[in-house]
Design a protein around this motif. Structure first.
Motif, mmCIF file in Angstrom:
data_model
loop_
_atom_site.group_PDB
_atom_site.id
_atom_site.type_symbol
_atom_site.label_atom_id
_atom_site.label_comp_id
_atom_site.label_asym_id
_atom_site.label_seq_id
_atom_site.Cartn_x
_atom_site.Cartn_y
_atom_site.Cartn_z
ATOM 1 N N ILE A 225 33.757 53.753 50.471
ATOM 2 C CA ILE A 225 35.083 53.851 51.099
ATOM 3 C C ILE A 225 36.164 53.642 50.035
ATOM 4 N N ILE A 226 35.892 52.729 49.096
ATOM 5 C CA ILE A 226 36.798 52.511 47.955
ATOM 6 C C ILE A 226 35.928 52.656 46.705
ATOM 7 N N SER A 227 36.458 53.335 45.677
ATOM 8 C CA SER A 227 35.632 53.525 44.477
ATOM 9 C C SER A 227 35.357 52.182 43.797
ATOM 10 N N LYS A 228 34.215 52.115 43.121
ATOM 11 C CA LYS A 228 33.818 50.871 42.450
ATOM 12 C C LYS A 228 34.865 50.461 41.400
ATOM 13 N N ASP A 229 35.413 51.454 40.669
ATOM 14 C CA ASP A 229 36.444 51.142 39.667
ATOM 15 C C ASP A 229 37.665 50.504 40.310
ATOM 16 N N SER A 230 38.071 51.044 41.467
ATOM 17 C CA SER A 230 39.241 50.476 42.154
ATOM 18 C C SER A 230 38.949 49.050 42.613
ATOM 19 N N VAL A 231 37.748 48.826 43.153
ATOM 20 C CA VAL A 231 37.395 47.480 43.631
ATOM 21 C C VAL A 231 37.482 46.480 42.476
ATOM 22 N N LYS A 232 36.948 46.874 41.319
ATOM 23 C CA LYS A 232 36.967 45.947 40.169
ATOM 24 C C LYS A 232 38.407 45.597 39.779
ATOM 25 N N ILE A 233 39.263 46.601 39.793
ATOM 26 C CA ILE A 233 40.673 46.368 39.420
ATOM 27 C C ILE A 233 41.360 45.481 40.458
ATOM 28 N N VAL A 234 41.167 45.800 41.731
ATOM 29 C CA VAL A 234 41.834 45.039 42.799
ATOM 30 C C VAL A 234 41.395 43.568 42.752
ATOM 31 N N LEU A 235 40.096 43.335 42.583
ATOM 32 C CA LEU A 235 39.606 41.939 42.565
ATOM 33 C C LEU A 235 40.098 41.193 41.320
ATOM 34 N N ALA A 236 40.139 41.875 40.189
ATOM 35 C CA ALA A 236 40.634 41.224 38.961
ATOM 36 C C ALA A 236 42.100 40.846 39.124
ATOM 37 N N GLN A 237 42.875 41.729 39.758
ATOM 38 C CA GLN A 237 44.295 41.430 39.952
ATOM 39 C C GLN A 237 44.489 40.347 41.017
ATOM 40 N N MET A 238 43.637 40.329 42.041
ATOM 41 C CA MET A 238 43.725 39.246 43.032
ATOM 42 C C MET A 238 43.443 37.907 42.351
ATOM 43 N N ALA A 239 42.408 37.883 41.512
ATOM 44 C CA ALA A 239 42.039 36.625 40.845
ATOM 45 C C ALA A 239 43.159 36.146 39.914
ATOM 46 N N SER A 240 43.771 37.071 39.172
ATOM 47 C CA SER A 240 44.738 36.646 38.140
ATOM 48 C C SER A 240 46.172 36.567 38.648
ATOM 49 N N CYS A 241 46.515 37.331 39.684
ATOM 50 C CA CYS A 241 47.933 37.435 40.091
ATOM 51 C C CYS A 241 48.162 37.291 41.598
ATOM 52 N N GLY A 242 47.132 36.999 42.378
ATOM 53 C CA GLY A 242 47.256 37.118 43.835
ATOM 54 C C GLY A 242 47.957 35.977 44.541
ATOM 55 N N MET A 243 48.125 34.835 43.857
ATOM 56 C CA MET A 243 48.698 33.668 44.549
ATOM 57 C C MET A 243 50.034 33.263 43.916
ATOM 58 N N TYR A 244 50.821 34.308 43.564
ATOM 59 C CA TYR A 244 52.137 34.081 42.962
ATOM 60 C C TYR A 244 52.002 33.234 41.705
ATOM 61 N N GLU A 245 52.987 32.320 41.518
ATOM 62 C CA GLU A 245 52.995 31.527 40.268
ATOM 63 C C GLU A 245 51.944 30.410 40.288
ATOM 64 N N GLU A 246 51.166 30.334 41.392
ATOM 65 C CA GLU A 246 50.071 29.341 41.449
ATOM 66 C C GLU A 246 48.714 30.003 41.217
ATOM 67 N N SER A 247 48.717 31.264 40.744
ATOM 68 C CA SER A 247 47.449 32.000 40.643
ATOM 69 C C SER A 247 46.440 31.295 39.742
ATOM 70 N N GLY A 248 46.906 30.752 38.631
ATOM 71 C CA GLY A 248 45.997 30.091 37.686
ATOM 72 C C GLY A 248 45.386 28.839 38.281
#
Ligand code: DON
Length: 309
Positions: A225-248
């Protein structure tokens, strides 16, 4: 984990009870007037495993505006409609310590797809002959991702934000002046706000999380339903940037790639295991749900969901 259903339910119920001791901390978002009307006591948790098992608690049938969880959908669609290079020559991939609505982390382009400027950029990359067609494509995509036909548009939330969204309007015009897009800035802004005003329940959103956790493959049929490349990018961005300035600090404490929204929602994805969606509208200073953060931290520990160990 998740093999003994009764035990899993008990663990989740305990975690909810512990996290709800923080239910009076924080404030509901009021800068979008319609969001101030929600009941601060509302609470929902849905967890969907990659096998399709559902665990649902609280107001899991109630529809809430998805707000910035839509940034995940816009990124999925931008990556679907364009090449990876085309997307990331328009928007960066780095976290920022500035507020999600800040103009500072824009410079030549937005720091990442999960601040407002970044999601306005990804909205400009969604294809369609006009605004209505683009928004209809977003709705159809969400129906497919969540395996639900009940996705709604919350007109009151949309109107309320459109009337008060001077900062996002400034961002849209600024991005246009930087030649990030050449489309009408009002139309790009409109699509961004419509996307934030989509109404969904917690189980529908947890299904999207489970789909990402399953590498983009349908939980029942295994069709892509979603390409594997897109999933990897989306999850990496969620992990690094998904919780605003508290992401880290969130990644360090909780270890689950997540995306929050000012309605009080957090969508978490544990690759290979499950999607989790929690809703509780009181927010901390960064705009993250107080109970949501606590609950994900407890669940990560009690259900062994930290991706790092
Ligand atoms: O643009 C806004 O302010 C809201 N529609 C969405 C904000 C939100 O949830 C946080 N964004 N990263």
């Amino acid at each position: 984990m998740f093999t003994d259903k009764e035990k899993t339910i008990k663990i989740i119920e305990n975690s909810i009870e512990n996290s709800l001791t923080y239910a009076n901390e924080g404030e509901v978002a009021t800068y979008i007037p319609e969001l101030a009307n929600v009941n601060p006591k509302d609470f929902a948790l849905s967890l969907v495993t990659v096998n399709g098992d559902e665990y649902k608690f609280g107001d899991y049938n109630k529809v809430f505006s998805i707000q910035s969880i839509s940034k995940v959908i816009s990124l999925i669609m931008a990556l679907n409609d364009n090449s990876i290079d085309e997307v990331f020559e328009k928007v960066g991939t780095e976290p920022t310590k500035y507020k999600f609505s800040s103009l500072i982390p824009i410079d030549d382009m937005a720091a990442n797809p999960f601040i407002n400027a970044g999601a306005i950029t990804t909205s400009s990359l969604i294809k369609g002959k006009d605004l209505d067609e683009k928004f209809n494509r977003v709705i159809s995509k969400i129906k497919k991702l969540s395996n639900s036909n009940n996705i709604t548009f919350l007109e009151e939330v949309y109107k309320s934000e459109m009337e008060t969204t001077d900062i996002n309007r400034s961002i849209a015009y600024y991005l246009r002046s930087k030649k990030i897009f050449s489309l009408d800035a009002e139309e790009v802004l409109d699509l961004y706000i419509r996307n934030c005003s989509i109404g969904m329940n917690s189980t529908e959103l947890a299904h999207i999380g489970a789909l990402l956790a399953n590498g983009g493959k349908d939980l029942a049929t295994n069709a892509e339903i979603i390409s594997k490349d897109s999933v990897k990018i989306v999850l990496a961005q969620m992990a690094s940037c998904g919780m605003y300035e508290e992401s880290g600090s969130f990644l360090l404490e909780v270890g689950i790639p997540s995306k929050s929204g000012v309605s009080g929602a957090i969508l978490g994805v544990v690759p290979g295991k499950c999607g989790i969606y929690v809703y509780s509208p009181r927010l901390d200073k960064s705009g993250n749900s107080v109970v949501g953060k606590k609950l994900l931290k407890i669940l990560s520990n009690d259900l062994d969901l930290n991706i790092f160990l």
